[in-house]
Motif scaffolding. Structure first.
Motif, PDB file in Angstrom:
ATOM      1  N   ASN A 219       0.748  -1.109  -0.009  1.00  0.00           N
ATOM      2  CA  ASN A 219       0.000   0.102   0.143  1.00  0.00           C
ATOM      3  C   ASN A 219       0.871   1.365   0.004  1.00  0.00           C
ATOM      4  OD1 ASN A 219      -3.056   0.296  -0.235  1.00  0.00           O
ATOM      5  ND2 ASN A 219      -2.922   1.386   1.682  1.00  0.00           N
ATOM      6  N   GLU A 220       2.126   1.132  -0.526  1.00  0.00           N
ATOM      7  CA  GLU A 220       2.881   2.340  -0.387  1.00  0.00           C
ATOM      8  C   GLU A 220       3.680   2.303  -1.884  1.00  0.00           C
ATOM      9  OE1 GLU A 220       5.597   2.335   2.682  1.00  0.00           O
ATOM     10  OE2 GLU A 220       4.155   2.772   4.209  1.00  0.00           O
ATOM     11  N   HIS A 221       3.905   3.584  -2.266  1.00  0.00           N
ATOM     12  CA  HIS A 221       4.831   3.666  -3.639  1.00  0.00           C
ATOM     13  C   HIS A 221       5.824   3.097  -3.152  1.00  0.00           C
ATOM     14  CE1 HIS A 221       2.340   7.668  -3.824  1.00  0.00           C
ATOM     15  NE2 HIS A 221       1.710   6.629  -4.660  1.00  0.00           N
ATOM     16  N   GLN A 222       6.639   2.374  -4.317  1.00  0.00           N
ATOM     17  CA  GLN A 222       7.899   1.636  -4.174  1.00  0.00           C
ATOM     18  C   GLN A 222       8.834   2.292  -5.132  1.00  0.00           C
ATOM     19  OE1 GLN A 222       8.573  -0.725  -2.034  1.00  0.00           O
ATOM     20  NE2 GLN A 222      10.530  -1.512  -2.595  1.00  0.00           N
ATOM     21  N   ASN A 223       8.404   2.260  -6.426  1.00  0.00           N
ATOM     22  CA  ASN A 223       9.326   2.978  -7.360  1.00  0.00           C
ATOM     23  C   ASN A 223       8.688   3.705  -8.217  1.00  0.00           C
ATOM     24  OD1 ASN A 223      12.135   1.805  -6.675  1.00  0.00           O
ATOM     25  ND2 ASN A 223      11.051  -0.196  -7.019  1.00  0.00           N
ATOM     26  N   TYR A 224       9.031   4.938  -8.834  1.00  0.00           N
ATOM     27  CA  TYR A 224       8.408   5.408  -9.813  1.00  0.00           C
ATOM     28  C   TYR A 224       9.461   5.802 -11.070  1.00  0.00           C
ATOM     29  CZ  TYR A 224       6.464   9.669 -12.270  1.00  0.00           C
ATOM     30  OH  TYR A 224       5.811  10.345 -13.585  1.00  0.00           O
ATOM     31  N   SER A 225       9.118   5.646 -12.469  1.00  0.00           N
ATOM     32  CA  SER A 225      10.231   5.654 -13.396  1.00  0.00           C
ATOM     33  C   SER A 225       9.449   6.419 -14.497  1.00  0.00           C
ATOM     34  CB  SER A 225      10.386   4.369 -13.979  1.00  0.00           C
ATOM     35  OG  SER A 225      10.965   3.668 -12.849  1.00  0.00           O
ATOM     36  N   GLU A 226      10.190   7.342 -15.450  1.00  0.00           N
ATOM     37  CA  GLU A 226       9.589   8.049 -16.591  1.00  0.00           C
ATOM     38  C   GLU A 226      10.495   7.453 -17.735  1.00  0.00           C
ATOM     39  OE1 GLU A 226       9.238  12.101 -15.832  1.00  0.00           O
ATOM     40  OE2 GLU A 226       7.847  11.825 -14.322  1.00  0.00           O
ATOM     41  N   TYR A 227       9.923   7.679 -18.691  1.00  0.00           N
ATOM     42  CA  TYR A 227      10.770   7.245 -19.934  1.00  0.00           C
ATOM     43  C   TYR A 227      10.269   8.024 -21.165  1.00  0.00           C
ATOM     44  CZ  TYR A 227      10.382   2.871 -17.322  1.00  0.00           C
ATOM     45  OH  TYR A 227      10.491   1.885 -16.443  1.00  0.00           O
ATOM     46  N   ASP A 228      11.377   8.339 -22.166  1.00  0.00           N
ATOM     47  CA  ASP A 228      10.987   9.094 -23.161  1.00  0.00           C
ATOM     48  C   ASP A 228      10.142   8.227 -24.228  1.00  0.00           C
ATOM     49  OD1 ASP A 228      13.013   7.344 -24.446  1.00  0.00           O
ATOM     50  OD2 ASP A 228      14.453   9.043 -24.613  1.00  0.00           O
ATOM     51  N   GLU A 229       9.941   8.811 -25.279  1.00  0.00           N
ATOM     52  CA  GLU A 229       9.122   8.066 -26.436  1.00  0.00           C
ATOM     53  C   GLU A 229       9.932   6.965 -26.921  1.00  0.00           C
ATOM     54  OE1 GLU A 229       6.252  10.269 -28.839  1.00  0.00           O
ATOM     55  OE2 GLU A 229       7.012  12.171 -27.934  1.00  0.00           O
ATOM     56  N   SER A 230      10.913   7.053 -26.651  1.00  0.00           N
ATOM     57  CA  SER A 230      11.907   5.707 -27.465  1.00  0.00           C
ATOM     58  C   SER A 230      12.026   4.736 -26.398  1.00  0.00           C
ATOM     59  CB  SER A 230      13.166   6.120 -27.858  1.00  0.00           C
ATOM     60  OG  SER A 230      14.134   6.509 -26.594  1.00  0.00           O
ATOM     61  N   GLY A 231      11.585   5.005 -25.365  1.00  0.00           N
ATOM     62  CA  GLY A 231      11.618   3.903 -24.234  1.00  0.00           C
ATOM     63  C   GLY A 231      12.764   3.873 -23.182  1.00  0.00           C
ATOM     64  N   LYS A 232      13.708   4.921 -23.473  1.00  0.00           N
ATOM     65  CA  LYS A 232      14.928   5.345 -22.648  1.00  0.00           C
ATOM     66  C   LYS A 232      14.434   5.741 -21.175  1.00  0.00           C
ATOM     67  CE  LYS A 232      19.182   7.657 -22.437  1.00  0.00           C
ATOM     68  NZ  LYS A 232      20.172   8.469 -23.034  1.00  0.00           N
ATOM     69  N   LEU A 233      15.004   5.247 -20.287  1.00  0.00           N
ATOM     70  CA  LEU A 233      14.611   5.512 -18.740  1.00  0.00           C
ATOM     71  C   LEU A 233      15.263   7.176 -18.635  1.00  0.00           C
ATOM     72  CD1 LEU A 233      13.537   5.109 -16.020  1.00  0.00           C
ATOM     73  CD2 LEU A 233      15.836   4.140 -15.375  1.00  0.00           C
ATOM     74  N   THR A 234      14.437   8.139 -18.141  1.00  0.00           N
ATOM     75  CA  THR A 234      14.891   9.327 -17.681  1.00  0.00           C
ATOM     76  C   THR A 234      14.751   9.707 -16.348  1.00  0.00           C
ATOM     77  OG1 THR A 234      12.632  10.186 -18.315  1.00  0.00           O
ATOM     78  CG2 THR A 234      14.063  10.167 -20.119  1.00  0.00           C
ATOM     79  N   ILE A 235      13.851   9.183 -15.665  1.00  0.00           N
ATOM     80  CA  ILE A 235      13.882   9.572 -14.323  1.00  0.00           C
ATOM     81  C   ILE A 235      13.484   8.448 -13.428  1.00  0.00           C
ATOM     82  CG2 ILE A 235      12.367  10.827 -12.431  1.00  0.00           C
ATOM     83  CD1 ILE A 235      12.048  12.805 -14.480  1.00  0.00           C
ATOM     84  N   ARG A 236      14.250   8.083 -12.245  1.00  0.00           N
ATOM     85  CA  ARG A 236      13.766   7.048 -11.191  1.00  0.00           C
ATOM     86  C   ARG A 236      13.959   7.451 -10.023  1.00  0.00           C
ATOM     87  NH1 ARG A 236      12.845   1.591 -11.629  1.00  0.00           N
ATOM     88  NH2 ARG A 236      13.448   0.184 -10.098  1.00  0.00           N
ATOM     89  N   LYS A 237      12.673   7.506  -9.303  1.00  0.00           N
ATOM     90  CA  LYS A 237      12.833   7.652  -7.781  1.00  0.00           C
ATOM     91  C   LYS A 237      11.610   6.918  -6.857  1.00  0.00           C
ATOM     92  CE  LYS A 237       9.933  11.778  -9.089  1.00  0.00           C
ATOM     93  NZ  LYS A 237       9.808  13.045  -9.155  1.00  0.00           N
ATOM     94  N   SER A 238      11.992   6.870  -5.698  1.00  0.00           N
ATOM     95  CA  SER A 238      11.117   5.967  -5.164  1.00  0.00           C
ATOM     96  C   SER A 238       9.587   6.525  -4.842  1.00  0.00           C
ATOM     97  CB  SER A 238      11.574   5.960  -3.294  1.00  0.00           C
ATOM     98  OG  SER A 238      11.356   7.372  -2.747  1.00  0.00           O
ATOM     99  N   SER A 239       9.093   7.721  -5.308  1.00  0.00           N
ATOM    100  CA  SER A 239       7.797   8.156  -5.224  1.00  0.00           C
ATOM    101  C   SER A 239       7.812   9.178  -6.341  1.00  0.00           C
ATOM    102  CB  SER A 239       7.417   8.661  -4.015  1.00  0.00           C
ATOM    103  OG  SER A 239       6.096   9.313  -3.977  1.00  0.00           O
ATOM    104  N   PRO A 240       6.608   9.257  -7.049  1.00  0.00           N
ATOM    105  CA  PRO A 240       6.476  10.674  -7.869  1.00  0.00           C
ATOM    106  C   PRO A 240       6.221  11.799  -7.338  1.00  0.00           C
ATOM    107  CG  PRO A 240       4.272   9.207  -7.501  1.00  0.00           C
ATOM    108  CD  PRO A 240       5.278   8.469  -6.989  1.00  0.00           C
ATOM    109  N   PHE A 241       6.255  11.816  -5.811  1.00  0.00           N
ATOM    110  CA  PHE A 241       6.206  13.205  -5.256  1.00  0.00           C
ATOM    111  C   PHE A 241       7.408  13.678  -4.651  1.00  0.00           C
ATOM    112  CE2 PHE A 241       2.061  10.825  -4.472  1.00  0.00           C
ATOM    113  CZ  PHE A 241       1.273  11.798  -5.335  1.00  0.00           C
ATOM    114  N   ASP A 242       8.359  12.547  -4.815  1.00  0.00           N
ATOM    115  CA  ASP A 242       9.904  12.984  -4.447  1.00  0.00           C
ATOM    116  C   ASP A 242      10.492  13.909  -5.477  1.00  0.00           C
ATOM    117  OD1 ASP A 242       9.615  11.656  -2.435  1.00  0.00           O
ATOM    118  OD2 ASP A 242      10.725   9.663  -3.181  1.00  0.00           O
TER     119      ASP A 242
END
Length: 243
Positions: A219-242
């Protein structure tokens, strides 16, 4: 808890009686149970039985936390084959004014800014049978074995599996899958009693490439990841609010 005091103006000219004898022998209040979710509790008769000539009635309900006060005024009367149970706070007189033959009492009730679960027991005399209709503070109340409100069970079948189950208490259980336009998976979660044991939520670009992914655990955020349109990882953090 913050206390809210309601000041009431009550005019007493005399004490009147409706001529009905009280059926109440004894009364046992309970403490305020703040651990229960008051939105789930069902107002009900939780137990009712005879012992010798005395009828024992237990009622469970949600009320203001202030009813834990020792200044309770219970009542019970059998009127027209209906048992009327009642309880109220005894007003505390703060000031009195005499105007002619009238006594004007200024009183207050000490109520709190919370609700919680109670269970009161009434011991009664001269009740003919335990199937007598009961009202609690003028509202119908019936015997029910379920402490919590119940609802029709809901679920879906997806590729032979049961998903999106809501149990009789309104809790999400098991595997939950949510789709956009029946194709893009927006969320895949495993629930127990409405809490997320584990899961993943997705967001997409217009070309349906994954834009962001949020993972859940207990019931808690574990990992948050963002990607560009090519599928490359651009952001990784434990929560989207960090930050």
């Amino acid at each position: 808890m913050k206390k809210i005091v309601f000041t009431l103006l009550i005019i007493f000219i005399g004490i009147s009686s409706n001529g009905q004898e009280s059926n109440l022998i004894d009364f046992y209040p309970s403490f305020c149970d703040e651990n229960e979710d008051v939105l789930r509790i069902r107002d009900r008769v939780s137990d009712i039985f005879f012992r010798n000539d005395t009828l024992f009635v237990s009622v469970g309900f949600v009320a203001n936390c202030g009813f834990e006060s020792e200044h309770l005024n219970p009542g019970a009367q059998l009127l027209n084959d209906t048992l009327y149970l009642s309880f109220d706070l005894e007003p505390l007189i703060t000031n009195s004014i005499i105007e002619g033959e009238k006594i004007i009492n200024f009183t207050s009730l000490n109520l709190l800014d919370c609700d919680c679960c109670f269970e009161f027991m009434y011991l009664l005399k001269n009740i003919p049978h335990d199937s007598t209709p009961i009202k609690l503070n003028s509202k119908n109340i019936c015997y029910h074995k379920e402490k919590y409100k119940t609802y029709p069970i809901q679920f879906e079948i997806h590729k032979g599996d049961t998903i999106n189950l809501i149990d009789k208490y309104g809790f999400r259980q098991g595997k939950w899958l949510l789709y956009k336009d029946s194709e893009l998976l927006l969320s895949e979660r495993i629930y127990k009693n409405d809490s997320i044991l584990l899961g993943t939520d997705f967001r997409y670009y217009e070309n349906n490439a994954i834009k962001a992914k949020l993972e859940w655990l207990n019931n808690e955020h574990q990992n948050y990841s963002e990607y560009d349109e090519s599928g490359k990882l651009t952001i990784r953090k434990s929560s989207p609010f960090d930050k």
